[in-house]
Design an enzyme around this catalytic site. Structure first.
Site, PDB file in Angstrom:
ATOM      1  N   SER A 130       0.831  -1.201   0.000  1.00 52.05           N
ATOM      2  CA  SER A 130       0.000   0.000   0.000  1.00 52.05           C
ATOM      3  C   SER A 130       0.867   1.253   0.000  1.00 52.05           C
ATOM      4  CB  SER A 130      -0.909   0.007   1.230  1.00 52.05           C
ATOM      5  OG  SER A 130      -1.712   1.164   1.259  1.00 52.05           O
ATOM      6  N   LYS A 184      -5.143  -6.736   2.459  1.00 43.51           N
ATOM      7  CA  LYS A 184      -4.996  -5.702   1.424  1.00 43.51           C
ATOM      8  C   LYS A 184      -6.310  -5.509   0.667  1.00 43.51           C
ATOM      9  CE  LYS A 184      -2.653  -2.740  -1.095  1.00 43.51           C
ATOM     10  NZ  LYS A 184      -3.473  -2.435  -2.264  1.00 43.51           N
ATOM     11  N   HIS A 187      -8.552  -3.534   2.939  1.00 46.76           N
ATOM     12  CA  HIS A 187      -7.982  -2.172   2.959  1.00 46.76           C
ATOM     13  C   HIS A 187      -8.441  -1.395   1.726  1.00 46.76           C
ATOM     14  CE1 HIS A 187      -4.814   0.500   1.355  1.00 46.76           C
ATOM     15  NE2 HIS A 187      -4.572   0.845   2.590  1.00 46.76           N
ATOM     16  N   ASN A 188      -8.326  -2.021   0.555  1.00 47.32           N
ATOM     17  CA  ASN A 188      -8.751  -1.353  -0.679  1.00 47.32           C
ATOM     18  C   ASN A 188     -10.256  -1.140  -0.704  1.00 47.32           C
ATOM     19  OD1 ASN A 188      -6.073  -1.566  -1.387  1.00 47.32           O
ATOM     20  ND2 ASN A 188      -6.452  -2.487  -3.384  1.00 47.32           N
ATOM     21  N   GLU A 191     -11.115   1.898   1.068  1.00 50.78           N
ATOM     22  CA  GLU A 191     -10.817   3.071   0.238  1.00 50.78           C
ATOM     23  C   GLU A 191     -11.908   3.294  -0.804  1.00 50.78           C
ATOM     24  OE1 GLU A 191      -6.100   3.991   0.133  1.00 50.78           O
ATOM     25  OE2 GLU A 191      -6.822   2.489  -1.288  1.00 50.78           O
TER      26      GLU A 191
END
Length: 288
Positions: A130, A184, A187-188, A191
């Site tokens: 990231s 990940k 996490h994305n 976003e």
């Protein structure tokens, strides 16, 4: 001939930045790329760091240039390209070698690949990276999934290149096989939700309150000075303030009103549904 501590295959935006970061931290790095014509310009642009970079156009030569047991980081598109790459490199690998997938992979694929490589006693690591290009070059946040033995061997490299928060490296071993890619992915997905919220706020202020893009940008700039401070809020303010040099109009009015995705937001929604959890804002972002 000197042996490289790690190899990076894939000299796109992220792979090239990570290679320079590692070289700058004192590691010898073998590099290669499927499009061999990319390699020489990358080495030339590396300047003084080129002394720690070992370029190879041939895959066999690239693998042979690595210290044993080998560590190879692939920064290539996820999915079928990674499976094809594993088939191609398989005859060149030996027991104890570590293959790291640094792309945005579906963690189910990562778990499958880890099982397949473990049969021949090779390690497969799913690495979430990231921070974008700037982060990869100066210090990314990294999420590692894979065997503990593999983590212990690659930890010195990843710790050295990682971002720091309050003095601590932003890298951690999160669990086996697909754990890093799972984190990940989520996490994305978060976003995605952040960007959907920003887009809806912009729509309300533009269409409802009648504010211009620069006026909305000023609001985001103000919000970025308080508890809402974040990279996404910061760049939203900058984008809304920008003007197209050819027309003089706000950039946001002349660019195409469309966005693509690489799959992580969709995967987050799918896993949320499987776990019986609500991810409605992320789902709205995926469907927008």
């Amino acid at each position: 001939m000197a042996s490289a501590r790690i190899g990076i295959y894939g000299l796109g935006t992220m792979g090239s930045a990570l290679a320079l970061n590692m070289a700058e931290k004192g590691f010898d790095v073998a590099v290669s790329n499927r499009e061999a014509e990319w390699i020489a310009p990358f080495i030339e642009e590396a300047g003084g760091l080129a002394d720690r970079l070992y370029p190879h156009e041939n895959l066999a030569d690239f693998v042979a240039a690595l210290e044993r047991p080998r560590v190879i980081l692939f920064m290539i598109p996820s999915g079928a390209p990674m499976d094809a790459m594993l088939r191609e490199i398989d005859p060149l690998l030996a027991p104890g070698d570590i293959v790291i997938d640094g792309g945005n992979a579906d963690f189910h694929d990562t778990r499958r690949r880890a099982r397949e490589l473990s049969v021949s006693r090779r390690y497969y690591v799913g690495l979430g990276v990231s921070g974008g290009e700037a982060g990869a070059r100066t210090g990314p946040s990294m999420m590692v999934g894979g065997p503990l033995e593999a983590w212990q061997r690659i930890a010195p490299i990843l710790t050295a290149i990682a971002a720091r928060h309050d003095g601590s490296p932003c890298v951690a071993h999160l669990g086996p096989d697909g754990a890093g890619h799972f984190v990940k992915t989520v996490h994305n997905g978060i976003e995605y939700a952040d960007m959907q919220i920003i887009a809806e706020i912009y729509g309300l202020l533009r269409g409802g309150a009648g504010l211009s893009p620069p006026e909305i940008g000023t609001l985001f700039e103000t919000w970025n000075a308080g508890p809402l401070r974040s990279f996404l809020v910061e760049i939203t303010a900058e984008v809304l303030a920008a003007r197209d040099p050819q027309t003089g109009h706000p950039v946001v009015d002349v660019i195409k009103d469309a966005a693509g995705q690489k799959g992580t937001g969709r995967w987050t929604v799918i896993e949320a549904l499987r776990l019986g959890q609500s991810a409605s804002v992320i789902e709205a972002a995926v469907g927008a």
